[in-house]
Design an enzyme around this catalytic site. Sequence first.
Site, PDB file in Angstrom:
ATOM      1  N   CYS A 130       3.741   6.043   0.023  1.00 50.04           N
ATOM      2  CA  CYS A 130       2.933   6.993   0.795  1.00 50.04           C
ATOM      3  C   CYS A 130       3.669   7.396   2.066  1.00 50.04           C
ATOM      4  O   CYS A 130       3.673   6.659   3.052  1.00 50.04           O
ATOM      5  CB  CYS A 130       1.581   6.365   1.128  1.00 50.04           C
ATOM      6  SG  CYS A 130       0.554   7.437   2.137  1.00 50.04           S
TER       7      CYS A 130
ATOM      8  N   CYS B 190       1.435   7.803   5.144  1.00 49.14           N
ATOM      9  CA  CYS B 190       0.940   6.535   5.713  1.00 49.14           C
ATOM     10  C   CYS B 190       2.052   5.826   6.490  1.00 49.14           C
ATOM     11  O   CYS B 190       1.819   5.283   7.569  1.00 49.14           O
ATOM     12  CB  CYS B 190       0.463   5.570   4.627  1.00 49.14           C
ATOM     13  SG  CYS B 190      -0.497   6.296   3.334  1.00 49.14           S
ATOM     14  N   ASP B 191       3.240   5.796   5.921  1.00 44.51           N
ATOM     15  CA  ASP B 191       4.293   4.908   6.449  1.00 44.51           C
ATOM     16  C   ASP B 191       5.459   5.636   7.103  1.00 44.51           C
ATOM     17  O   ASP B 191       6.350   4.990   7.666  1.00 44.51           O
ATOM     18  CB  ASP B 191       4.845   4.033   5.310  1.00 44.51           C
ATOM     19  CG  ASP B 191       3.754   3.146   4.721  1.00 44.51           C
ATOM     20  OD1 ASP B 191       2.827   2.787   5.467  1.00 44.51           O
ATOM     21  OD2 ASP B 191       3.823   2.829   3.517  1.00 44.51           O
TER      22      ASP B 191
END
Length: 296
Positions: free
Chosen positions: A127, A130-131
């Site tokens: 992701c 997300c990261d």
Amino acid sequence: MYDIIIIGAGPAGLTAAIYALRANKKVLIFEAKSYGGQIVNANMVENYPGIAHISGFDLATNLYNQVVDLGAEFKFETVIRIEENNDVVTNNGTYKSKAIIIATGAENRKLNVDRETELIGKGISYCATCDGNFYKNKDVAIVGGGNTALEDAIYLSNLANKVYLIHRRDSFRGEDAYIDELKSKDNVEFILNSNVVKLNGDNRLESIDVDTDGDVKTLDVSGMFIAVGQSPKNEVFSNIIDLDEKGYIKSVDGVHTNRKHIYVAGDTRVKELRQLTTAVSDGAIAATEAIKEMED
Ligand code: NAP
């Protein structure tokens, strides 16, 4: 006794809930993780009619709040099977309803390279939104050739120092508009006809070995984002629901499964185009069909 149990709180399931609740039905939604499904990982959604730009997270949150306001009941439990009599069994109990809508979506496919699981959160991610922030000004790789990989590459090119986009073919499956944007970026390098064959690093990812037509090179990267598609998770329904060879739920007329009063909506069914728009369409149709056939 509920009117409709919906399994999965992604866009398909939540849309089904809106239609059912607005028809005054008593709705229970099961979600194993958190609401929103895969769309929460989309940095920006720009192909949803009527909304030019919205983050996947905001869109999912709006949808969730809409369903909560309409009075849906949520249980964050994992469905482990559906019985022969259509009872839904979770890790926490057994529930009855007049109809069931399966909207379990799909989950990220693994690349299946050695140490992939061990290094999740230590350089390996599925992701980018997300990261991605962990890789500001660092060198990263993305693997895949679909829209997710292309979008991830665009997103990461604005954060990372250098982005390698590694794809196993010489052309991409994703849209030309994304490819053109990536070509215009100085810090993006396409590595085509190539596969990642080894992950290196002691406690976290430090480099990857990439095989291009038999020629193996090591790339120093601190992050590798895997975007090689999704697969469904429907084994728990396989005792009563017909699946195809990849595990997607077969349907008739879009949303009817082989079982009376059990419907399917969204990415988890056999379909050509897995998109937000087609997921919400399925959700609306599944709820409408479920209501229409409820007393049959
Ligand atoms: P996808 O379209 O299925 O693409 C997966 C990519 O990963 C393909 O290029 C595939 O290669 C590659 N791949 C699969 N297994 C691999 C392996 N073992 N090793 C190396 N490469 C592998 O998946 P996606 O990009 O996640 O997209 C899923 C769906 O969501 C698509 O319909 C997509 O259009 C949609 N989507 C839309 C948007 C948008 O419209 N904004 C954004 C994201 C996703 P091959 O090409 O060789 O098969």
